[in-house]
Design a protein around this motif. Structure first.
Motif, mmCIF file in Angstrom:
data_model
loop_
_atom_site.group_PDB
_atom_site.id
_atom_site.type_symbol
_atom_site.label_atom_id
_atom_site.label_comp_id
_atom_site.label_asym_id
_atom_site.label_seq_id
_atom_site.Cartn_x
_atom_site.Cartn_y
_atom_site.Cartn_z
ATOM 1 N N ILE A 1 0.853 -1.206 0.000
ATOM 2 C CA ILE A 1 0.000 0.000 0.000
ATOM 3 C C ILE A 1 0.883 1.248 0.000
ATOM 4 O O ILE A 1 1.872 1.332 0.724
ATOM 5 N N LYS A 2 0.506 2.204 -0.861
ATOM 6 C CA LYS A 2 1.292 3.440 -0.980
ATOM 7 C C LYS A 2 0.486 4.663 -0.534
ATOM 8 O O LYS A 2 1.049 5.702 -0.209
ATOM 9 N N GLU A 3 -0.830 4.559 -0.618
ATOM 10 C CA GLU A 3 -1.666 5.693 -0.218
ATOM 11 C C GLU A 3 -2.573 5.279 0.926
ATOM 12 O O GLU A 3 -3.313 4.293 0.825
ATOM 13 N N PHE A 4 -2.498 6.029 2.003
ATOM 14 C CA PHE A 4 -3.175 5.684 3.250
ATOM 15 C C PHE A 4 -4.288 6.704 3.475
ATOM 16 O O PHE A 4 -4.006 7.891 3.665
ATOM 17 N N LEU A 5 -5.506 6.241 3.420
ATOM 18 C CA LEU A 5 -6.642 7.155 3.490
ATOM 19 C C LEU A 5 -7.336 7.007 4.839
ATOM 20 O O LEU A 5 -7.925 5.955 5.125
ATOM 21 N N PHE A 6 -7.228 8.026 5.654
ATOM 22 C CA PHE A 6 -7.803 7.977 6.996
ATOM 23 C C PHE A 6 -9.159 8.666 7.011
ATOM 24 O O PHE A 6 -9.270 9.812 6.586
ATOM 25 N N VAL A 7 -10.148 7.967 7.494
ATOM 26 C CA VAL A 7 -11.455 8.604 7.685
ATOM 27 C C VAL A 7 -11.557 8.940 9.172
ATOM 28 O O VAL A 7 -11.676 8.048 10.009
#
Ligand code: G1P
Length: 297
Positions: free
Chosen positions: A51-57
């Motif tokens: 994983i290269k992009e970490f999307l935090f909600v």
């Protein structure tokens, strides 16, 4: 060639009420197993899986979580001056590149499906992973990496799965099995938190998912499910109805339910014992404690 999955969503907006009063001022994802916050375990697992992009909600009150991923230049300088190289390396290994993490807010707690949907624009038209930080999985090969490998063969949607005791099944998303191939299970239905006695099996969904962009389209409908919440399970189940493949994946590893106090304590003991520098003293202590059957007074 199939495109690699490089984006992962981390729904971290939950209030963490089960850990009050601690969660009055710290996000539950910052709570530590030994010396690493829960979120660090999740990030490390995602990285290992490519994983290269970490999307935090996120949500209100989660700024400590965002700060955690900033570089800490003052700390680094001070450790360097003191010659604490190992600690410095450890600290640096937690730094994230600028731009690798993106944050979106979930303004209202409408359920896990809704939280995932909040990241739809960042995901775009790509398959993506979802990691629930409450589920900590100790494994020789990190769970999401195992799933990525399985997904490369099957495509479609893959959810982590594990057999759970009968009296616990109704706390989970549960799989209705069409074909059991051992590690992989072809799924013909999924139910979120089935009423006791109505469970299609005791194979439960654990918090790791690899999903197709269709899931976002399904979540767009904002259908209420179990507990009046918008459920991720329902959006995945809708794919099955549409004829798209969904698989359960029996991962190899030990899962800890760090969303519960008992699970969190078990993980603390297990991860403590796994540390070479702590093992000796800690296991002697546990043996003594066990003999006395006493906790702290
Ligand atoms: C969530 C999901 C559920 C899944 C579980 C795994 O439930 O909705 O399908 O089985 O995580 O931990 P929660 O634990 O948020 O109630």
């Amino acid at each position: 060639m199939k495109r690699k999955v490089t984006k992962a969503i981390f729904p971290v907006a939950g209030l963490g009420t089960r850990f009050l009063p601690a969660t009055k001022s710290i996000p539950k994802e910052i709570m530590t197993l030994v010396d690493r916050p829960l979120i660090q375990y999740a990030i490390d697992e995602a990285r290992a899986a490519g994983i290269k992009e970490f999307l935090f909600v996120t949500s209100r009150g989660k700024s400590a979580l965002e700060d955690y991923f900033d570089d800490a230049p003052e700390l680094e300088t001070s450790l360097r001056k003191k010659g604490k190289t190992q600690m410095l390396e450890e600290l640096k290994s937690t730094n994230m590149d600028s731009g690798a993490i993106a944050y979106v807010r979930q303004n209202r707690a409408l359920g896990l499906g809704h939280a995932v949907w909040c990241a739809r624009r960042l995901v775009g038209n790509e398959s993506f992973a979802v990691i629930l930080t409450d589920d900590v999985i100790a494994a020789e090969k990190p769970c999401l990496q195992q799933m990525m490998e399985a997904h490369e063969e099957t495509g479609g949607n893959v959810v982590a799965a594990m057999e759970v005791p009968q009296d616990k099944v109704s706390s989970y998303g549960v799989l209705d099995i069409e074909e059991d191939m051992g590690d992989m299970v072809k799924v013909r239905g999924m139910v979120e938190k089935p009423a006791p006695g109505t469970e299609p099996s005791n194979l439960a969904v654990i918090g790791r998912y690899i999903l197709t962009p269709n899931i976002m389209r399904n979540l767009n409908k904002k259908k209420e499910g179990a507990g009046g919440e918008i459920q991720l399970t329902d959006a995945i189940a809708e794919e099955i109805t549409a004829g798209e493949p969904v698989y359960g994946f029996r991962f190899r590893g030990q899962r800890y339910d760090c969303g519960s106090k008992a699970g969190f304590l078990q993980a603390t003991v297990a991860f403590g014992l796994a540390r070479e520098e702590l093992r000796g003293e800690f296991s002697t202590y546990l043996d003594d404690l066990h003999a006395q059957k006493n906790g702290a007074k």
